[in-house]
Design an enzyme around this catalytic site. Structure first.
Site, PDB file in Angstrom:
ATOM      1  N   GLN A  56       0.822  -1.222   0.000  1.00 53.74           N
ATOM      2  CA  GLN A  56       0.000   0.000   0.000  1.00 53.74           C
ATOM      3  C   GLN A  56       0.857   1.274   0.000  1.00 53.74           C
ATOM      4  OE1 GLN A  56      -3.189   0.780  -0.344  1.00 53.74           O
ATOM      5  NE2 GLN A  56      -3.766  -1.341  -0.733  1.00 53.74           N
ATOM      6  N   SER A  57       2.040   1.198  -0.545  1.00 52.46           N
ATOM      7  CA  SER A  57       2.937   2.360  -0.562  1.00 52.46           C
ATOM      8  C   SER A  57       2.299   3.584  -1.222  1.00 52.46           C
ATOM      9  CB  SER A  57       4.216   1.991  -1.311  1.00 52.46           C
ATOM     10  OG  SER A  57       4.962   3.157  -1.607  1.00 52.46           O
TER      11      SER A  57
END
Ligand SMILES: *Cc1c(COP(=O)(O)O)cnc(C)c1O
Length: 326
Positions: free
Chosen positions: A72-73
């Site tokens: 989920q960067s």
């Protein structure tokens, strides 16, 4: 000094405004810096760094930018958007939980949603790997870079979170932006600190002023401030100022919870407070934790007066956080 070149991507200055209802709740004069509203690629603090990183990549005639991060960067998403603008391919090696030891009972944010969905829309070459540790993730990013080079592409390797001296420089300038926006100086600036350029830039800018710069750690790695000091050397050289030591970087590790990206019920509470008192969304990985820290430090009297909460973005990962306690 000669200022490094940048390309325009974001809308600055980002808004700075008072949080009246939470000020009352917490008994402090609370303000917010809206880097969730950088106005590009879904918002967030990485836009500032990318204006400089992309200029550097263009100067080096990059065809592919390769990085790594958690699934989920927010950085991968914003880098993907910036690459779209310049017709550069974006590729990233990712893991759900790049820990040495995955904390018991922690669950990653999951599914093709949140930032992952946006990465797909942007055409990012996203390679999800089984959980491992950070060093393994860096090695996988290098493999990915070599894969593109073997295919004859000119690759630009981007450090995790976009943290380099250029990233730190962009936050040194962001501090100047706040100084120009605010008539009175702040007593405290509090924000989520992770790969370091936000923290380094702000600390250099406010060193020896009345403003205390406090990072709330999102990774349980106390030695991280040593790395910040090293990164800072590059910034100090650019600015032609004395280098700061690791001890000059104030970091509070009390709100990490079980580990990076593992949110606690307390984080959920902070997210709900900000949503229900001010109509502003925080995220479970960074801003939820940093705002938990701010609330607790204000309640215990450790932090007070005129306080600035730096909203660093991250909103899309809310959609990957199943079971956010309501
Ligand atoms: C990357 C990120 C941070 C941390 O910033 P660094 O400069 O990497 O320390 C904080 N909050 C959000 C939402 C982020 O995406």
């Amino acid at each position: 000094m000669t200022a490094p070149r940048k390309v325009p991507l974001i809308q600055t200055p980002t808004p700075l405004h008072r949080l009246d209802r939470l000020s009352k709740d917490l008994g402090i004069d609370l303000w917010i810096k809206r880097d969730d509203l950088t106005g590009f690629g879904g918002g967030g603090n990485k836009g500032r760094k990318l204006e400089y990183l992309m200029a550097d990549a263009l100067d080096q005639q990059a065809e592919v930018m390769v990085t790594c991060g958690t699934t989920q960067s927010n950085f991968v998403r914003q880098l993907g958007a910036a690459c779209s603008v310049f017709g550069i391919k974006c590729a990233a090696a990712t893991m759900d939980l790049p820990y040495l030891e995955v904390p018991p009972g922690s669950h990653a944010l999951g599914g093709v949603n949140g930032n992952v969905l946006l990465d797909d829309l942007l055409g990012v070459d996203l390679r999800l790997h089984p959980d491992g540790d950070w060093d393994h993730l860096y090695a996988l990013a290098e493999e990915l870079a070599l894969e593109y080079e073997a295919a004859g592409k000119r690759v630009y390797r981007v450090p995790i979170g976009g943290s380099s001296k250029l990233g730190a420089y962009s936050f040194y300038l962001a501090a100047k932006e706040v100084q120009a926006q605010s008539v009175e100086p702040f007593d405290w600036i509090i924000f989520a600190s992770s790969s370091g350029s936000t923290h380094i830039g702000l600390t250099y800018a406010f060193h020896r002023t009345k403003t205390k710069v406090l990072g709330i750690a999102c990774d349980p790695e106390p030695e991280i401030v040593e790395e910040f000091a090293e990164f800072g050397e590059g910034l100090a050289t650019m600015l032609e100022v004395p280098t700061l030591a690791a001890s000059d970087f104030s970091m509070d590790f009390d709100f990490v919870g079980q580990g990076y990206a593992a949110a606690s019920p307390e984080t959920d509470e902070a997210i709900l407070s900000m949503a229900r008192r001010e109509g502003i969304f925080l995220d479970p990985v960074y801003t939820g934790k940093s705002f938990t820290g701010l609330m607790r430090l204000a309640s215990s009297g450790k932090v007070g007066g005129r306080v600035l909460f730096w909203h660093t973005g991250g909103f899309p990962s809310v959609f990957a956080a199943s079971g956010l306690a309501t």
